[in-house]
Design an enzyme around this catalytic site. Structure first.
Site, PDB file in Angstrom:
ATOM      1  N   GLU A  43       0.889  -1.175   0.000  1.00  0.00           N
ATOM      2  CA  GLU A  43       0.000   0.000   0.000  1.00  0.00           C
ATOM      3  C   GLU A  43       0.922   1.218   0.000  1.00  0.00           C
ATOM      4  O   GLU A  43       1.615   1.468   0.979  1.00  0.00           O
ATOM      5  CB  GLU A  43      -0.881  -0.017   1.250  1.00  0.00           C
ATOM      6  CG  GLU A  43      -1.719   1.239   1.433  1.00  0.00           C
ATOM      7  CD  GLU A  43      -2.307   1.325   2.850  1.00  0.00           C
ATOM      8  OE1 GLU A  43      -2.628   0.282   3.453  1.00  0.00           O
ATOM      9  OE2 GLU A  43      -2.419   2.462   3.362  1.00  0.00           O
ATOM     10  N   ARG A  47       1.272  10.334   0.625  1.00  0.00           N
ATOM     11  CA  ARG A  47       1.733  11.342   1.582  1.00  0.00           C
ATOM     12  C   ARG A  47       2.935  12.088   1.063  1.00  0.00           C
ATOM     13  O   ARG A  47       3.402  13.026   1.692  1.00  0.00           O
ATOM     14  CB  ARG A  47       2.141  10.680   2.895  1.00  0.00           C
ATOM     15  CG  ARG A  47       1.021   9.980   3.582  1.00  0.00           C
ATOM     16  CD  ARG A  47       1.509   9.427   4.904  1.00  0.00           C
ATOM     17  NE  ARG A  47       0.556   8.479   5.405  1.00  0.00           N
ATOM     18  CZ  ARG A  47       0.715   7.759   6.500  1.00  0.00           C
ATOM     19  NH1 ARG A  47       1.824   7.912   7.213  1.00  0.00           N
ATOM     20  NH2 ARG A  47      -0.198   6.920   6.892  1.00  0.00           N
ATOM     21  N   LYS A 130     -10.881  -0.818   7.209  1.00  0.00           N
ATOM     22  CA  LYS A 130      -9.648  -0.755   7.998  1.00  0.00           C
ATOM     23  C   LYS A 130     -10.036  -0.323   9.421  1.00  0.00           C
ATOM     24  O   LYS A 130     -10.949   0.500   9.589  1.00  0.00           O
ATOM     25  CB  LYS A 130      -8.744   0.274   7.326  1.00  0.00           C
ATOM     26  CG  LYS A 130      -7.552   0.778   8.099  1.00  0.00           C
ATOM     27  CD  LYS A 130      -6.724   1.682   7.177  1.00  0.00           C
ATOM     28  CE  LYS A 130      -5.836   2.635   7.947  1.00  0.00           C
ATOM     29  NZ  LYS A 130      -4.923   3.385   7.068  1.00  0.00           N
TER      30      LYS A 130
END
Ligand code: 3PG
Length: 209
Positions: A43, A47, A130
């Site tokens: 993943e 950012r 999640k």
């Protein structure tokens, strides 16, 4: 990868390395290192400036499943999918991201840590989310309690997961995978040696399978 069904592939991997790339050119050797360690999944979090190029560089690898994380809104979601991301992960629940993903058949896993968020995710049609930030939000005890009214929901705890505590989550039937950054910290490969990533990934696979 063995199966075509992406949520099933994630479940088979059990551990989702959460990558924050400083340099896009690290993406390919990093994902190769994970594959070599037995973890054919990453993943890549949106950012950093390098993230989308990193996804583009790795998304077509036949041996690995690459998705996008830290996806905050629908625009980022579309960018990630255009770059080749095969799944979408968010820290929280954004309805624009979820409804867009559902409309195009893209697996997405928004973060939840309250019953209200979980109920909203359920009512949007999701059955896999999640649990974030897993350890700070109360760990296994909190997850078990919050999940009780939602027997059809499955969770990917992420945030504070380590080699030591991952097993306690993975043994729960309501957990389909855990996410964590411990095997892909930039310090591990800043010198260009990705061997440590392979070693730590291999240790995780061996210890947690
Ligand atoms: C993150 O926020 O980067 C992910 O949830 C991973 O968290 P971790 O660094 O605690 O594994």
């Amino acid at each position: 990868m063995l199966e075509n069904d992406i949520p099933q592939q994630i479940e088979s991997c059990k551990i989702v390395p959460v990558v924050t790339l400083e340099r896009a050119e690290d993406a390919l050797p990093l994902v190769h290192a994970l594959v070599a360690g037995g973890l054919p999944i990453a993943e890549i979090t949106l950012r950093t400036e390098a993230a989308l190029d990193g996804i583009r560089a790795t998304a077509a690898m036949p041996a690995a499943l690459v998705g996008a994380g830290s996806v905050m809104n629908e625009v980022q979601c579309r960018d990630a999918i255009a770059a080749g991301a095969k799944f979408i992960v968010s820290p929280g629940l954004d309805e624009g991201v979820v409804t867009y993903c559902l409309s195009v058949g893209m697996p997405c896993f928004p973060g939840v840590s309250t019953a209200t968020e979980l109920q909203r995710a359920y009512n949007l049609g999701l059955r896999k989310v999640k649990f974030f930030p897993a350890e700070a939000a109360g760990g296994v005890a909190m997850l078990t309690a919050i999940a009780a009214p939602f027997p059809k929901m499955k969770f990917m705890p992420t945030g504070g997961i380590t080699l030591e505590n991952a097993g306690a989550y993975l043994q729960l039937p309501l957990v389909f995978a855990v996410g964590g950054s411990w095997m892909v910290k930039p310090d591990l490969f800043r010198d260009g040696d990705f061997g440590r990533v392979t070693e730590i990934a291999h240790l995780a696979v061996t210890r947690l399978s």
